[in-house]
Scaffold this motif. Structure first.
Motif, PDB file in Angstrom:
ATOM      1  N   GLU A   1       0.851  -1.189   0.000  1.00 21.19           N
ATOM      2  CA  GLU A   1       0.000   0.000   0.000  1.00 21.19           C
ATOM      3  C   GLU A   1       0.894   1.248   0.000  1.00 21.19           C
ATOM      4  OE1 GLU A   1      -3.101  -0.442   2.938  1.00 21.19           O
ATOM      5  OE2 GLU A   1      -3.454   1.730   2.766  1.00 21.19           O
ATOM      6  N   GLY A   2       0.613   2.176  -0.876  1.00 19.13           N
ATOM      7  CA  GLY A   2       1.400   3.420  -0.919  1.00 19.13           C
ATOM      8  C   GLY A   2       2.588   3.354  -1.856  1.00 19.13           C
ATOM      9  N   GLU A   3       2.978   2.163  -2.315  1.00 17.37           N
ATOM     10  CA  GLU A   3       4.106   2.073  -3.251  1.00 17.37           C
ATOM     11  C   GLU A   3       3.634   2.405  -4.669  1.00 17.37           C
ATOM     12  OE1 GLU A   3       7.277  -1.037  -1.262  1.00 17.37           O
ATOM     13  OE2 GLU A   3       5.755  -1.887  -2.570  1.00 17.37           O
ATOM     14  N   MET A   4       4.523   3.062  -5.425  1.00 18.21           N
ATOM     15  CA  MET A   4       4.155   3.500  -6.779  1.00 18.21           C
ATOM     16  C   MET A   4       5.075   2.866  -7.805  1.00 18.21           C
ATOM     17  SD  MET A   4       3.349   7.521  -7.103  1.00 18.21           S
ATOM     18  CE  MET A   4       4.472   7.762  -8.473  1.00 18.21           C
ATOM     19  N   ASN A   5       4.494   2.397  -8.891  1.00 16.80           N
ATOM     20  CA  ASN A   5       5.314   1.798  -9.950  1.00 16.80           C
ATOM     21  C   ASN A   5       6.308   2.835 -10.479  1.00 16.80           C
ATOM     22  OD1 ASN A   5       6.185  -0.206 -11.678  1.00 16.80           O
ATOM     23  ND2 ASN A   5       4.740   0.368 -13.294  1.00 16.80           N
ATOM     24  N   GLY A   6       7.597   2.454 -10.518  1.00 14.22           N
ATOM     25  CA  GLY A   6       8.628   3.365 -11.004  1.00 14.22           C
ATOM     26  C   GLY A   6       9.277   4.181  -9.900  1.00 14.22           C
ATOM     27  N   ARG A   7       8.697   4.183  -8.705  1.00 14.49           N
ATOM     28  CA  ARG A   7       9.293   4.945  -7.595  1.00 14.49           C
ATOM     29  C   ARG A   7      10.034   3.984  -6.644  1.00 14.49           C
ATOM     30  NH1 ARG A   7       5.374   8.407  -3.984  1.00 14.49           N
ATOM     31  NH2 ARG A   7       4.993   6.331  -3.139  1.00 14.49           N
ATOM     32  N   GLU A   8       9.286   3.197  -5.857  1.00 12.29           N
ATOM     33  CA  GLU A   8       9.965   2.212  -4.985  1.00 12.29           C
ATOM     34  C   GLU A   8      10.591   1.104  -5.837  1.00 12.29           C
ATOM     35  OE1 GLU A   8       7.004   3.462  -4.253  1.00 12.29           O
ATOM     36  OE2 GLU A   8       7.398   4.475  -2.345  1.00 12.29           O
ATOM     37  N   TYR A   9       9.842   0.633  -6.796  1.00 11.08           N
ATOM     38  CA  TYR A   9      10.283  -0.440  -7.706  1.00 11.08           C
ATOM     39  C   TYR A   9       9.598  -0.251  -9.043  1.00 11.08           C
ATOM     40  CZ  TYR A   9      12.001  -3.356  -3.809  1.00 11.08           C
ATOM     41  OH  TYR A   9      12.698  -3.842  -2.735  1.00 11.08           O
ATOM     42  N   VAL A  10      10.134  -0.929 -10.063  1.00  8.02           N
ATOM     43  CA  VAL A  10       9.356  -1.190 -11.275  1.00  8.02           C
ATOM     44  C   VAL A  10       8.721  -2.557 -11.044  1.00  8.02           C
ATOM     45  CG1 VAL A  10       9.456  -1.551 -13.766  1.00  8.02           C
ATOM     46  CG2 VAL A  10      10.934   0.177 -12.692  1.00  8.02           C
ATOM     47  N   PHE A  11       7.403  -2.594 -10.951  1.00  9.03           N
ATOM     48  CA  PHE A  11       6.697  -3.845 -10.655  1.00  9.03           C
ATOM     49  C   PHE A  11       6.365  -4.548 -11.968  1.00  9.03           C
ATOM     50  CE2 PHE A  11       5.962  -1.075  -6.998  1.00  9.03           C
ATOM     51  CZ  PHE A  11       6.289  -1.924  -5.949  1.00  9.03           C
ATOM     52  N   VAL A  12       6.849  -5.786 -12.111  1.00 14.52           N
ATOM     53  CA  VAL A  12       6.686  -6.499 -13.382  1.00 14.52           C
ATOM     54  C   VAL A  12       6.183  -7.919 -13.144  1.00 14.52           C
ATOM     55  CG1 VAL A  12       8.473  -5.187 -14.610  1.00 14.52           C
ATOM     56  CG2 VAL A  12       9.108  -7.256 -13.364  1.00 14.52           C
TER      57      VAL A  12
END
Ligand SMILES: Nc1nc2c(ncn2[C@@H]2O[C@H](COP(=O)(O)OP(=O)(O)O)[C@@H](O)[C@H]2O)c(=O)[nH]1
Ligand SMILES: Nc1ncnc2c1ncn2[C@@H]1O[C@H](COP(=O)(O)OP(=O)(O)O)[C@@H](O)[C@H]1O
Length: 240
Positions: free
Chosen positions: A59-70
């Protein structure tokens, strides 16, 4: 060139800008790597490498900020194309450091910071040798590590146990990295990280060109050199 695999005959000739430092912080999940990094790097213009991961965003994590989520497929495709400097599995998910942005930042003279688990840190060390500056972040005790992981409240109790089991093995590898910084007092630990960074930059100059600050940082960095650590010290952390 540090990352020789990135050389490209069509790229412009290298400028006279000294290359940035590549600093890798590693250590157990929950030891405070992210918290320490923010304090240490506040106000500095460094390049922080955003990793790729297959884990679900919190919750609160953003794609490209904390991680690139793939997806696992996207991750494996990039791995197959040699797109990672290192990659590893951690408690059921893949994590990896994309190589291209790092090479670009180093070439323009920016220091680069990676925050990764121990297996990946060892891959960086094997691949780049002495040019990578490896810092292991040590918890004051296993009890305190458990308290931090529980207090952060991002994992289920089962996942906390898996992370703690892995942490024991990771702590026993600490002596393999150049520096070991104990994250008990956050302020002191951040000062030690600054000393390491300063000392490593000074080490690129001839000693007769060192300023008094270079000497002071070098002495402070020597105090957190991993050679000061015995295996009894490591056992004390995992048993406490
Ligand atoms: N090898 C490797 N480890 C990574 C990378 N990015 C993050 N990690 C590490 O993977 C572990 C799990 O990360 P995460 O699920 O975000 O948990 P947290 O770091 O404890 O908040 C941590 O030790 C991270 O430092 C990466 O690109 N490569
Ligand atoms: N020196 C410290 N003393 C007490 N608590 C800390 C310290 N450093 C970090 N923490 C806390 O420990 C928890 C885990 O820190 P975090 O930076 O998320 O760890 P990591 O990035 O290594 O997984 C957080 O709740 C953080 O506020």
């Amino acid at each position: 060139m540090l990352l020789g695999m990135m050389s490209d005959p069509t790229s412009p000739p290298p400028s006279n800008v000294p290359r940035g430092l590549l600093i890798v912080i590693t250590g157990a999940s929950g030891v405070g790597k992210g918290t320490l990094r923010e304090k240490w790097l506040a106000g500095q213009d460094v390049f922080y490498s955003t990793s790729w991961t297959t884990r679900e965003p919190r919750e609160g994590e953003m794609n490209g900020r904390e991680y690139v989520f793939v997806t696992p497929q996207e991750f494996l495709d990039k791995a197959r194309q040699d797109g990672f400097l290192e990659h590893a599995q951690f408690v059921g998910n893949h994590y990896g450091t994309p190589i291209e942005p790092i090479e670009e930042a180093l070439a323009r003279g920016q220091d680069v910071v990676l925050e990764i688990e121990v297996e990946g840190a060892m891959q960086v060390q094997e691949r780049l040798g002495d040019e990578a500056i490896l810092v292991f972040i040590m918890p004051p005790s296993l009890t305190e590590l458990r308290r931090r992981l529980t207090g952060r409240a991002t994992e289920t109790p089962e996942r906390i146990e898996k992370r703690l089991t892995r942490a024991v093995g990771e702590i026993r590898e600490a002596h393999k990295f150049r520096y070991v910084v104990v994250n008990d007092d956050l302020e002191r630990a951040a000062q030690e990280m600054l000393a390491v960074q300063h000392a490593e930059r000074a080490a690129r100059k001839a000693p007769e060109q060192w300023s008094p600050e270079d000497h002071a940082a070098s002495q402070a960095a020597q105090r957190v050199h991993s050679r000061n650590l015995s295996s009894a010290d490591l056992e004390q952390v995992v048993n406490s």
